[in-house]
Design a protein around this motif. Structure first.
Motif, PDB file in Angstrom:
ATOM      1  N   SER A  30      12.867  22.459  32.958  1.00 21.05           N
ATOM      2  CA  SER A  30      12.259  23.666  33.514  1.00 21.05           C
ATOM      3  C   SER A  30      11.071  24.128  32.673  1.00 21.05           C
ATOM      4  N   THR A  31      11.280  24.225  31.356  1.00 19.20           N
ATOM      5  CA  THR A  31      10.236  24.729  30.462  1.00 19.20           C
ATOM      6  C   THR A  31       9.042  23.785  30.384  1.00 19.20           C
ATOM      7  N   LEU A  32       9.331  22.493  30.189  1.00 19.83           N
ATOM      8  CA  LEU A  32       8.236  21.526  30.099  1.00 19.83           C
ATOM      9  C   LEU A  32       7.557  21.343  31.453  1.00 19.83           C
ATOM     10  N   GLY A  33       8.333  21.478  32.530  1.00 19.02           N
ATOM     11  CA  GLY A  33       7.752  21.378  33.859  1.00 19.02           C
ATOM     12  C   GLY A  33       6.699  22.455  34.089  1.00 19.02           C
ATOM     13  N   LYS A  34       7.026  23.689  33.720  1.00 22.95           N
ATOM     14  CA  LYS A  34       6.071  24.795  33.845  1.00 22.95           C
ATOM     15  C   LYS A  34       4.864  24.562  32.928  1.00 22.95           C
ATOM     16  N   THR A  35       5.146  24.036  31.746  1.00 19.15           N
ATOM     17  CA  THR A  35       4.082  23.767  30.777  1.00 19.15           C
ATOM     18  C   THR A  35       3.090  22.735  31.306  1.00 19.15           C
ATOM     19  N   LEU A  68       3.339  15.351  42.929  1.00 23.47           N
ATOM     20  CA  LEU A  68       3.190  15.858  41.562  1.00 23.47           C
ATOM     21  C   LEU A  68       4.400  16.675  41.123  1.00 23.47           C
ATOM     22  N   LYS A  69       4.887  17.549  42.011  1.00 28.26           N
ATOM     23  CA  LYS A  69       6.003  18.432  41.650  1.00 28.26           C
ATOM     24  C   LYS A  69       7.254  17.638  41.298  1.00 28.26           C
ATOM     25  N   ASP A  70       7.711  16.793  42.234  1.00 27.65           N
ATOM     26  CA  ASP A  70       8.914  15.989  41.976  1.00 27.65           C
ATOM     27  C   ASP A  70       8.652  14.975  40.874  1.00 27.65           C
ATOM     28  N   GLY A  71       7.425  14.473  40.831  1.00 27.14           N
ATOM     29  CA  GLY A  71       7.081  13.469  39.822  1.00 27.14           C
ATOM     30  C   GLY A  71       7.148  14.021  38.413  1.00 27.14           C
ATOM     31  N   ILE A  72       6.745  15.275  38.235  1.00 29.64           N
ATOM     32  CA  ILE A  72       6.810  15.897  36.912  1.00 29.64           C
ATOM     33  C   ILE A  72       8.261  15.973  36.436  1.00 29.64           C
ATOM     34  N   ALA A 103      12.182  13.332  20.614  1.00 26.90           N
ATOM     35  CA  ALA A 103      12.566  12.594  21.819  1.00 26.90           C
ATOM     36  C   ALA A 103      11.459  12.648  22.864  1.00 26.90           C
ATOM     37  N   VAL A 104      10.896  13.830  23.066  1.00 28.56           N
ATOM     38  CA  VAL A 104       9.821  13.992  24.052  1.00 28.56           C
ATOM     39  C   VAL A 104       8.604  13.162  23.648  1.00 28.56           C
ATOM     40  N   LYS A 105       8.301  13.174  22.366  1.00 25.37           N
ATOM     41  CA  LYS A 105       7.144  12.423  21.869  1.00 25.37           C
ATOM     42  C   LYS A 105       7.362  10.916  22.001  1.00 25.37           C
ATOM     43  N   ASN A 106       8.563  10.463  21.617  1.00 31.31           N
ATOM     44  CA  ASN A 106       8.854   9.030  21.640  1.00 31.31           C
ATOM     45  C   ASN A 106       9.207   8.521  23.033  1.00 31.31           C
ATOM     46  N   GLY A 107       9.457   9.458  23.945  1.00 32.17           N
ATOM     47  CA  GLY A 107       9.812   9.055  25.302  1.00 32.17           C
ATOM     48  C   GLY A 107       8.623   8.760  26.194  1.00 32.17           C
ATOM     49  N   GLY A 108       7.418   8.909  25.662  1.00 31.02           N
ATOM     50  CA  GLY A 108       6.216   8.565  26.417  1.00 31.02           C
ATOM     51  C   GLY A 108       5.885   9.537  27.529  1.00 31.02           C
ATOM     52  N   LEU A 109       6.134  10.836  27.285  1.00 34.49           N
ATOM     53  CA  LEU A 109       5.894  11.836  28.325  1.00 34.49           C
ATOM     54  C   LEU A 109       4.424  11.895  28.743  1.00 34.49           C
ATOM     55  N   ILE A 110       3.520  11.866  27.775  1.00 34.85           N
ATOM     56  CA  ILE A 110       2.088  11.957  28.094  1.00 34.85           C
ATOM     57  C   ILE A 110       1.638  10.762  28.935  1.00 34.85           C
ATOM     58  N   ASP A 111       2.087   9.566  28.558  1.00 33.04           N
ATOM     59  CA  ASP A 111       1.752   8.377  29.347  1.00 33.04           C
ATOM     60  C   ASP A 111       2.341   8.485  30.750  1.00 33.04           C
ATOM     61  N   GLY A 112       3.538   9.045  30.828  1.00 31.59           N
ATOM     62  CA  GLY A 112       4.176   9.217  32.126  1.00 31.59           C
ATOM     63  C   GLY A 112       3.387  10.156  33.022  1.00 31.59           C
ATOM     64  N   VAL A 113       2.897  11.252  32.450  1.00 36.61           N
ATOM     65  CA  VAL A 113       2.080  12.202  33.218  1.00 36.61           C
ATOM     66  C   VAL A 113       0.776  11.543  33.647  1.00 36.61           C
ATOM     67  N   SER A 114       0.204  10.722  32.770  1.00 37.77           N
ATOM     68  CA  SER A 114      -1.039  10.014  33.086  1.00 37.77           C
ATOM     69  C   SER A 114      -0.848   9.098  34.287  1.00 37.77           C
ATOM     70  N   ASN A 115       0.230   8.310  34.270  1.00 33.63           N
ATOM     71  CA  ASN A 115       0.520   7.397  35.388  1.00 33.63           C
ATOM     72  C   ASN A 115       0.816   8.175  36.664  1.00 33.63           C
ATOM     73  N   LEU A 116       1.503   9.289  36.518  1.00 29.63           N
ATOM     74  CA  LEU A 116       1.827  10.125  37.673  1.00 29.63           C
ATOM     75  C   LEU A 116       0.559  10.661  38.338  1.00 29.63           C
TER      76      LEU A 116
END
Length: 241
Positions: A30-35, A68-72, A103-116
């Motif tokens: 929820s928090t990161l989604g809003k962010t 985008l919404k569900d993908g995030i 965990a968030v950093k090592n989980g590749g969140l930024i790359d995931g958002v980029s691909n999304l």
């Protein structure tokens, strides 16, 4: 009988841990989604400065509708699961905020958002909902959006570190006031603690300590602020030391 009680206690402990784990996951999603959502909005506005609000909102609504919404949500969930494994947490909940951040950093969140973003832009473009110029501008300026995402995530965790520091201070202040039997000061710290806990991601150790304080505080409050405690109640005090 003892074996049955032991099994029951183990089941309750497992259930509690699962609850905390799900609460942590829900809080982070929820928090990161809003962010992330806010960062994408800011990024698009920066890339399209000549567009009026209505046009920006229309573009953003189309991106949300086309994945985008569900993908995030899915990207965050995958990043958390992958990140937990990467830092050696294969089962159970996070023990502290630092583990969550790692965990968030090592989980590749930024790359995931980029691909999304790439995937959603393709869908919206193919549907004819944005022209080639807008698509190209957003795609070429994607690093600006991702930079905003990364910065917002760092700010989110900074606020969590601040919240846990405040909670620990309120806990210590409450304990000091308890030792001095100064109920009015206890009440102030207790109210501060309650308010700050609303902003803090669930952490088992902190939750257990706050629940003990809550029980003791209300026992004394409902007993006319009487600090004469039974042996059973004094055992709760020992948990706080």
């Amino acid at each position: 009988m003892e074996i049955e009680n032991l099994e029951k206690n183990n089941d309750l402990e497992i259930e509690k841990n699962l609850t905390i784990e799900n609460e942590q996951k829900g809080f982070l999603e929820s928090t990161l989604g809003k962010t992330i959502n806010a960062a994408v909005d800011i990024g698009i506005r920066a890339l399209l400065p000549d567009f009026i609000d209505e046009q920006i909102i229309n573009i953003k609504d189309n991106l949300l509708e086309y994945g985008l919404k569900d993908g995030i949500s899915k990207t965050i969930e995958d990043a958390i699961d992958l990140g937990k494994s990467a830092i050696g947490i294969f089962t159970g909940d996070f023990e502290n905020i630092s583990q969550m951040q790692s965990a968030v950093k090592n989980g590749g969140l930024i790359d995931g958002v980029s691909n999304l973003l790439d995937m959603v832009l393709d869908k919206v473009s193919n549907a004819g909902l944005i022209n080639n110029t807008v698509e190209s501008t957003i795609r070429q300026g994607k690093d600006i959006i991702l930079s905003n995402v990364e910065s917002n995530i760092e700010n989110t965790f900074s606020r969590q570190y601040e919240a846990i520091e405040n909670v620990n201070n309120y806990i210590n202040n409450w304990k000091e006031s308890f030792e001095k039997q100064e109920f009015e000061k206890m009440e102030i710290e207790y109210q501060n603690l309650e308010n700050e806990m609303k902003e803090l991601v669930p952490i088992t150790k902190t939750i257990d300590e706050v629940k003990t304080i809550e029980l003791l505080h209300n026992l004394i409050k409902n007993n006319g602020q009487n600090f004469n405690l039974s042996n059973e109640q004094l055992e709760l005090v020992e948990k706080l030391k």
